[in-house]
Design an enzyme around this catalytic site. Sequence first.
Site, mmCIF file in Angstrom:
data_model
loop_
_atom_site.group_PDB
_atom_site.id
_atom_site.type_symbol
_atom_site.label_atom_id
_atom_site.label_comp_id
_atom_site.label_asym_id
_atom_site.label_seq_id
_atom_site.Cartn_x
_atom_site.Cartn_y
_atom_site.Cartn_z
ATOM 1 N N SER A 54 4.376 46.827 27.441
ATOM 2 C CA SER A 54 5.668 46.550 28.080
ATOM 3 C C SER A 54 6.793 46.859 27.102
ATOM 4 O O SER A 54 7.957 46.923 27.495
ATOM 5 C CB SER A 54 5.745 45.096 28.556
ATOM 6 O OG SER A 54 5.344 44.210 27.524
ATOM 7 N N ASP A 92 -1.968 46.022 22.881
ATOM 8 C CA ASP A 92 -2.345 46.857 24.037
ATOM 9 C C ASP A 92 -2.747 48.247 23.584
ATOM 10 O O ASP A 92 -2.082 48.849 22.730
ATOM 11 C CB ASP A 92 -1.129 47.018 24.972
ATOM 12 C CG ASP A 92 -1.215 46.124 26.192
ATOM 13 O OD1 ASP A 92 -2.330 45.731 26.572
ATOM 14 O OD2 ASP A 92 -0.144 45.821 26.762
ATOM 15 N N LYS A 122 -6.220 45.132 23.886
ATOM 16 C CA LYS A 122 -6.298 44.852 25.327
ATOM 17 C C LYS A 122 -6.347 46.179 26.067
ATOM 18 O O LYS A 122 -5.654 47.126 25.704
ATOM 19 C CB LYS A 122 -5.096 44.017 25.801
ATOM 20 C CG LYS A 122 -5.135 43.747 27.318
ATOM 21 C CD LYS A 122 -4.173 42.656 27.737
ATOM 22 C CE LYS A 122 -2.739 43.065 27.856
ATOM 23 N NZ LYS A 122 -2.461 44.165 28.805
ATOM 24 N N GLU A 191 -3.303 39.879 36.308
ATOM 25 C CA GLU A 191 -1.877 40.029 36.605
ATOM 26 C C GLU A 191 -1.636 40.164 38.103
ATOM 27 O O GLU A 191 -2.250 40.987 38.784
ATOM 28 C CB GLU A 191 -1.316 41.255 35.861
ATOM 29 C CG GLU A 191 0.150 41.487 36.169
ATOM 30 C CD GLU A 191 0.887 42.363 35.159
ATOM 31 O OE1 GLU A 191 2.105 42.518 35.300
ATOM 32 O OE2 GLU A 191 0.250 42.904 34.245
HETATM 33 O O1 KIV Z 1 2.302 44.883 28.447
HETATM 34 C C1 KIV Z 1 2.364 43.695 28.721
HETATM 35 O O2 KIV Z 1 3.306 43.011 28.377
HETATM 36 C C2 KIV Z 1 1.237 43.134 29.480
HETATM 37 C C3 KIV Z 1 1.256 41.794 30.065
HETATM 38 C C4 KIV Z 1 0.007 41.181 30.452
HETATM 39 C C5 KIV Z 1 2.325 40.923 29.990
HETATM 40 O O3 KIV Z 1 0.261 43.781 29.624
#
Ligand code: KIV
Length: 317
Positions: A54, A92, A122, A191
Amino acid sequence: MSTNTVDNKRKVTTARLLDMKQRGEKIAMLTAYDYSMAKLIDEAGIDAILVGDSASNVMAGNMTTLPITLDQMIYHAKSVVKGTERALVVCDMPFGTYQGNPMEALASAIRIMKESHAEAVKMEGGAEIRESIERILSAGIPVMGHLGLTPQSINKFGTYAVRAKEDREAEKLISDARMLEEIGCFALVLEKIPAALATRVAKEVSIPVIGIGAGNGVDGQVLVMHDMLGINKGYSPTSPCSATPPGSASPSATAPWPWMPSTPSIHPSRFWAISPTSPAFSPPLPPSTCPTSSPSPVPPPTRSSPQNHKKHLVNTN
Ligand code: KIV
């Protein structure tokens, strides 16, 4: 933000998150992308920090999460790690760095771990990316799954609406969640899915399930910091629960989670993205602190203005 005050200073690990689930202790996770904010969040006692892609939206002003690169994610994660002592830092894996093949996925994850010192990665998706996840896990890198609304697939979905409302998609989500547990993911983000489905998954799998717009029957919540602080340009919720003036919020004074009812003003705007009447919504704060009336309508996303693409601020039920 652990409710366990006895060893609150102890470093959070993936094992500790599992322990928290087993004890019924709720897990608090927030995004951060830089040193200073990570330091504030960490000092406030947040259990896990997500260096989310994000960043592509809230830091770089892109319409989607797709453009952010591995180098950029590593830059953000490195800064966050420097500001963090206690929280688990999860980074991420950006779009295009793990979907191609397992070896490429492993190389990307290794770069994240080596260069940023984040403690886990993630990844968005289920069965489609199983081999990549397994390859990364086999190298000893902890993986957090992410199902439901997976913003890296926005061009396939075509909308940021609630996912898995239909039986078929819900069944696939449940089977993906079980698979992620089985192959060894340490936790799972759900989500924007119906609260009842998220609650069911949290009950059925042994790993922690962290929700965002998935009701409060899960093991923890994750929020995009900018959503929580209400500093997304173009989004002005009328609910007093989320009407914290930009710049006035301090993470140490924030507690959007239902199990922290003492905190007054800040409310996760991402939850208000879902109408209280929708099945996906479970009011996260008690009525005494949050009005039951609907939030002001938020316009649907358009391609014309980046701020409307702040993916989770859109009422698309
Ligand atoms: O990129 C992000 O912020 C997310 C969320 C789960 C908030 O993947």
